[in-house]
Design a protein around this motif. Structure first.
Motif, PDB file in Angstrom:
ATOM      1  N   ALA A  82      -9.798  -5.985  -7.435  1.00 16.54           N
ATOM      2  CA  ALA A  82     -10.193  -4.691  -6.878  1.00 16.54           C
ATOM      3  C   ALA A  82     -11.703  -4.553  -6.794  1.00 16.54           C
ATOM      4  O   ALA A  82     -12.226  -3.913  -5.883  1.00 16.54           O
ATOM      5  N   TYR A  92       0.854  -1.200   0.000  1.00 14.46           N
ATOM      6  CA  TYR A  92       0.000   0.000   0.000  1.00 14.46           C
ATOM      7  C   TYR A  92       0.879   1.236   0.000  1.00 14.46           C
ATOM      8  O   TYR A  92       2.072   1.178   0.318  1.00 14.46           O
ATOM      9  N   THR A 127      -3.725   3.783  -1.389  1.00 15.56           N
ATOM     10  CA  THR A 127      -3.856   2.908  -2.549  1.00 15.56           C
ATOM     11  C   THR A 127      -3.326   1.526  -2.183  1.00 15.56           C
ATOM     12  O   THR A 127      -2.202   1.391  -1.685  1.00 15.56           O
ATOM     13  N   ARG A 180      -2.524  -2.424  -3.389  1.00 14.89           N
ATOM     14  CA  ARG A 180      -2.227  -3.261  -4.547  1.00 14.89           C
ATOM     15  C   ARG A 180      -2.418  -4.733  -4.168  1.00 14.89           C
ATOM     16  O   ARG A 180      -1.887  -5.195  -3.155  1.00 14.89           O
ATOM     17  N   ARG A 229      -8.322   2.244  -4.603  1.00 14.59           N
ATOM     18  CA  ARG A 229      -7.979   3.455  -3.840  1.00 14.59           C
ATOM     19  C   ARG A 229      -9.084   3.748  -2.838  1.00 14.59           C
ATOM     20  O   ARG A 229     -10.270   3.707  -3.187  1.00 14.59           O
ATOM     21  N   THR A 274      -5.781  -2.929  -8.324  1.00 15.86           N
ATOM     22  CA  THR A 274      -5.488  -1.735  -7.522  1.00 15.86           C
ATOM     23  C   THR A 274      -6.781  -1.050  -7.117  1.00 15.86           C
ATOM     24  O   THR A 274      -7.642  -0.788  -7.959  1.00 15.86           O
TER      25      THR A 274
END
Length: 518
Positions: free
Chosen positions: A117, A90, A100, A102, A154, A152
């Motif tokens: 995600a 992150y 964010t 990953r 956010r 990914t």
């Protein structure tokens, strides 16, 4: 980053028959009674697990039964460091109000659907919007989840918050399959599906869940146990006998059974660095008589935590004057002397507020089979200062409707910590906190201290001081009255190695069976 009963006749019969069989065979009870050739954990538990969706499960104690099935985005090690799990890493933006995350490539859930995600976004939105979500308050500061690319996601935050990786670890970050969660009722009560090390192969809601090692787990090489059979609703008086006969080789025990299990030759894990619980009295500032601050203050002085520790923990626990045990980073030593037992002071507070003896009466709620003795002690201590507590115990489902619906005036409950220390504070003292019976009521003092600690990186030298300041502001201005802290007691066959000692989390990594004497 570092951080310092229900009775089930069939089960009883099974234990008795097994013990008799040993006697007939000339085998005395011993810790070597169970067969370990198939590396099966045979787990005996007195309670019945009602919820299998980690978003719905309000009790952290209950998540020890979920951790084999579900994996989190991150996890923690024995020193409270963040460790990648489904996520690889992150990063924060410079302002600290956006993180964010990953994901590792190529991972799937146990039903074959992708760990991506979209699944993360879907479950965070469920946490925030699903009516029976127990994590809603913990995610108050997560305002939105956005898919950046398939691996990914956010998270946009309402304010600086460097605690988010801990929120996404273990309990708060357990990720159910998006496909399975499309039917959240079935996921919760009949068909749990995650990306953890064990897959459900059979489930009887009243008695047993059987899990088998799932080779698709990202860290399957660290899992040595091949099968876990969790037997629920066991008469607690039969658990040690069940261990001796081999019906079980792993059991959750009440504190008073620890010595019996030790004398029978079993390993007993009973330390607060592994699994601990804290029992508390929760008051509702929005329901009479606790709408009056004087009544809440009087109750605090009327409660004697020493009596709870002495009578209910069998030498294994501590009196509690706050939600966290001694030695925990959130423990504030000053709170231990701030509300010392003083029934004369409690009476004086009530008299000055205009209450005569017997003028205050309320229903004291709790879960049947769990809190009878604690409720009786609370009742007796309050009676001594002229307050009448009418004990009202219900099964967990019916009790939960009133407690989590914030309808009860008061209840006894317990918790076993949180992976994020700030999450523990918000659940006790914040708007939407699952343990805050007074929710949505919170205090400006706590909110200010909470903002400060969230904005402090967890590796900052002054982080712990700010954490303690938030813990103190929460307790002093909240409606939790702590009673006692205790270790969760596990007894196991000596052939099973110790699990990792991680606060509040049952990990099966590295646990294995060792051959006994031939």
């Amino acid at each position: 980053m570092r951080f310092p009963s229900r009775r089930r006749p069939s089960a009883v019969v099974a234990v008795v028959v097994a013990v008799m069989a040993m006697v007939v065979a000339g085998c005395g009870g011993s810790a070597a009674g169970g067969s370990t050739s198939d590396s099966t954990i045979k787990w005996g538990v007195k309670s019945i697990q009602a919820n299998w969706d980690p978003i719905v499960t309000g009790s952290t104690g209950a998540t020890i039964y979920l951790t084999p099935i579900y994996e989190s985005l991150f996890t923690v090690d024995g020193e409270r460091n963040i460790v990648p799990a489904l996520a690889s890493g992150y990063e924060y933006n410079p302002a600290g109000d956006q993180i964010t995350v990953r994901l590792k490539p190529g991972l799937t859930f146990q039903d074959g659907s992708p760990v991506d995600a979209e699944a993360v976004k879907f479950n965070i939105e469920r946490i925030k919007t699903q009516e029976n979500s127990a994590l809603k308050g913990s995610y108050n500061n997560v305002k939105a989840a956005t898919v950046v690319d398939p691996l990914t996601v956010r998270l946009d935050l309402g304010q600086q918050d460097y605690q988010i990786p801990y929120l996404l670890a273990v309990r708060g970050g357990m990720l159910p399959s998006k496909a399975a969660a499309a039917d959240p009722g079935r996921l919760n009560t009949a068909a749990p599906v995650g990306a953890g090390p064990f897959k459900v192969v059979s489930y009887d809601p009243e008695s047993t869940i059987v899990l088998e090692k799932w080779d698709g787990y990202w860290d399957a090489a660290s899992i040595k146990v091949s099968r876990i059979e969790i037997n629920f609703g066991i008469d607690p008086s039969t658990l040690v006998a069940g261990l001796q006969s081999g019906v079980y080789n792993w059991a959750q025990l009440d504190p008073q059974q620890a010595d019996e299990a030790k004398k029978a030759g079993f390993d007993v894990l009973a330390d607060t660095d592994r699994q601990w619980g804290s029992t508390f009295l929760s008051l509702n500032a929005n329901v009479a008589p606790f709408t009056d601050p004087a009544v809440r203050e009087a109750v605090r002085y009327a409660i004697n935590p020493d009596e709870f520790a002495t009578k209910l923990t069998f030498g294994l626990g501590q009196p509690a004057h706050q939600p966290y045990p001694q030695g925990h980073p959130s423990n504030v030593s000053a709170l231990d002397s701030e509300y010392r037992y003083d029934p004369a002071k409690a009476r004086d507070i009530l008299a000055k507020a205009g209450y005569a003896d017997g003028a205050i009466s309320f229903d004291l709620n709790g879960i049947a089979g769990n809190f009878e003795q604690a409720a009786e002690l609370v009742q007796g201590q309050l009676k001594a200062v002229g307050i009448t507590a009418n004990i009202t115990l219900k099964d967990q489902a019916n009790w939960g409707k009133g407690y989590f619906g914030k309808q009860q005036a008061a209840s006894i409950y317990g918790w076993v910590g949180r992976d994020s220390h700030v999450q523990g504070l918000t659940e006790h003292f914040d708007t939407g906190g699952v343990l805050n019976l007074s929710s949505p009521t919170t205090s400006p003092q706590f909110q200010e201290a909470l903002k400060v600690v969230r904005a402090t990186p967890i590796d900052s030298p002054d982080y712990e001081a700010k954490l303690k300041a938030a813990a103190r502001a929460g307790y002093e201005n909240g409606t939790t009255v702590s009673l006692f802290t205790y270790p969760s007691v596990v007894a196991k066959d000596k052939s099973i190695s110790d699990p990792p000692a991680i606060d509040g989390y049952q990990s099966w990594k590295g646990v294995q069976f060792t051959p006994g004497p031939q």
